[in-house]
Design a protein around this motif. Sequence first.
Motif, short mmCIF file in Angstrom:
data_model
loop_
_atom_site.label_atom_id
_atom_site.label_comp_id
_atom_site.label_asym_id
_atom_site.label_seq_id
_atom_site.Cartn_x
_atom_site.Cartn_y
_atom_site.Cartn_z
N ASN A 89 0.83 -1.20 0.00
CA ASN A 89 0.00 0.00 0.00
C ASN A 89 0.86 1.25 0.00
OD1 ASN A 89 -2.41 -1.45 0.07
ND2 ASN A 89 -2.45 -1.51 2.30
N MET A 90 0.47 2.19 -0.86
CA MET A 90 1.19 3.44 -1.00
C MET A 90 0.28 4.60 -0.60
SD MET A 90 4.14 2.34 -2.11
CE MET A 90 5.01 3.75 -2.83
N LYS A 91 0.88 5.71 -0.20
CA LYS A 91 0.14 6.88 0.27
C LYS A 91 0.52 8.08 -0.58
CE LYS A 91 -2.60 8.20 3.71
NZ LYS A 91 -3.88 7.53 4.02
N ILE A 92 -0.48 8.89 -0.97
CA ILE A 92 -0.17 10.06 -1.79
C ILE A 92 0.70 11.03 -0.99
CG2 ILE A 92 -2.27 11.31 -1.10
CD1 ILE A 92 -0.97 11.32 -4.69
N TYR A 203 0.29 15.71 -15.45
CA TYR A 203 0.01 15.57 -14.02
C TYR A 203 1.06 14.64 -13.41
CZ TYR A 203 -4.98 16.61 -15.27
OH TYR A 203 -6.15 17.13 -15.75
N TYR A 204 1.46 14.93 -12.18
CA TYR A 204 2.36 14.05 -11.44
C TYR A 204 1.76 13.75 -10.07
CZ TYR A 204 5.93 15.29 -14.90
OH TYR A 204 6.64 15.49 -16.06
N MET A 205 1.49 12.47 -9.81
CA MET A 205 1.01 12.02 -8.51
C MET A 205 2.13 11.21 -7.86
SD MET A 205 -2.02 13.28 -8.59
CE MET A 205 -2.87 14.09 -9.95
N THR A 206 2.66 11.71 -6.76
CA THR A 206 3.80 11.06 -6.10
C THR A 206 3.34 10.38 -4.82
OG1 THR A 206 5.36 12.66 -7.03
CG2 THR A 206 6.06 11.48 -5.04
N TYR A 207 3.88 9.18 -4.58
CA TYR A 207 3.49 8.34 -3.45
C TYR A 207 4.71 7.91 -2.64
CZ TYR A 207 -0.77 7.72 -6.26
OH TYR A 207 -1.91 7.93 -7.00
N ASN A 208 4.48 7.73 -1.33
CA ASN A 208 5.46 7.05 -0.49
C ASN A 208 4.81 5.79 0.10
OD1 ASN A 208 4.36 9.55 1.40
ND2 ASN A 208 4.59 7.65 2.59
N LYS A 209 5.61 4.92 0.66
CA LYS A 209 5.07 3.70 1.26
C LYS A 209 4.21 4.06 2.46
CE LYS A 209 9.03 0.88 -0.17
NZ LYS A 209 10.17 0.04 0.28
N GLU A 210 3.04 3.44 2.54
CA GLU A 210 2.12 3.75 3.64
C GLU A 210 2.75 3.50 5.00
OE1 GLU A 210 -2.52 3.12 3.72
OE2 GLU A 210 -1.54 1.29 4.43
N ILE A 211 3.61 2.50 5.09
CA ILE A 211 4.24 2.19 6.38
C ILE A 211 5.17 3.31 6.85
CG2 ILE A 211 4.10 -0.32 6.12
CD1 ILE A 211 7.04 -0.32 5.30
#
Length: 234
Positions: A89-92, A203-211
């Motif tokens: 799972n990734m988080k915006i 458009y750029y949507m960047t994510y990091n790991k949810e943890i």
Amino acid sequence: MSLRRTFNRDGFILIKNFFSKQESSFLVSEAKKLYELPEVRGSYMKFYEKTPDSRILARMEYFLGARNELNNLVEKRVNPLVNEVMDENMKIFKDKINWKLPGGGAFLPHQDQDAWSDFPPNFYVTAAIFADKSTSKNGCLEFVEGVHQNGLLENNNGEIVENVVTAMDWTKVETTPRDIVLFDSYAPHRSQANKSKNQRRIYYMTYNKEIDGDFYEDYFDRKRKEFPPDFERE
């Protein structure tokens, strides 16, 4: 080869015709609406390039909360893809759209990780979504396969140094509004100037790991404090 294996091998992946024709039409029209939105203090953030004669809108950030339909499309289509490719799972982390108008300048070779190193995550992934055809003539994205595995490269204020840049084999990634590109925050990338008569919006949507945590509001709170839009500057 699976999407995840290709992404891990190359540091980026192009998925053709990911969006339906209806979805791509919406993305194109939404980019126009974002451009036309008036500046609102404390809301989405618009940044301009100054020319001798005028100001040109170059970038807009922090808009998902103000655009319900766009936010829904990202949540229903883009987020699951990113989770699938990353196998977790990734988080915006942040959202933005870049305008590269006719004559717009190049984006120099860089790695995104360097710009966000003051936040806890040591890895990010970005989804590039296209509101125009992106071609070699209007400044499409360019990547280098496999170099993300080497970590941060030698750079000067974020720009990869010239001798490293010239030693790498750059791949131009041409796209349409139905396509999507995912890329690793260590993947070197750049784009050339727009030498066409048409704009190039991405458009750029960047994510990091949810943890690792949720840093979306923290990122934009800091951005607004340290580099506010022109509209909010005293």
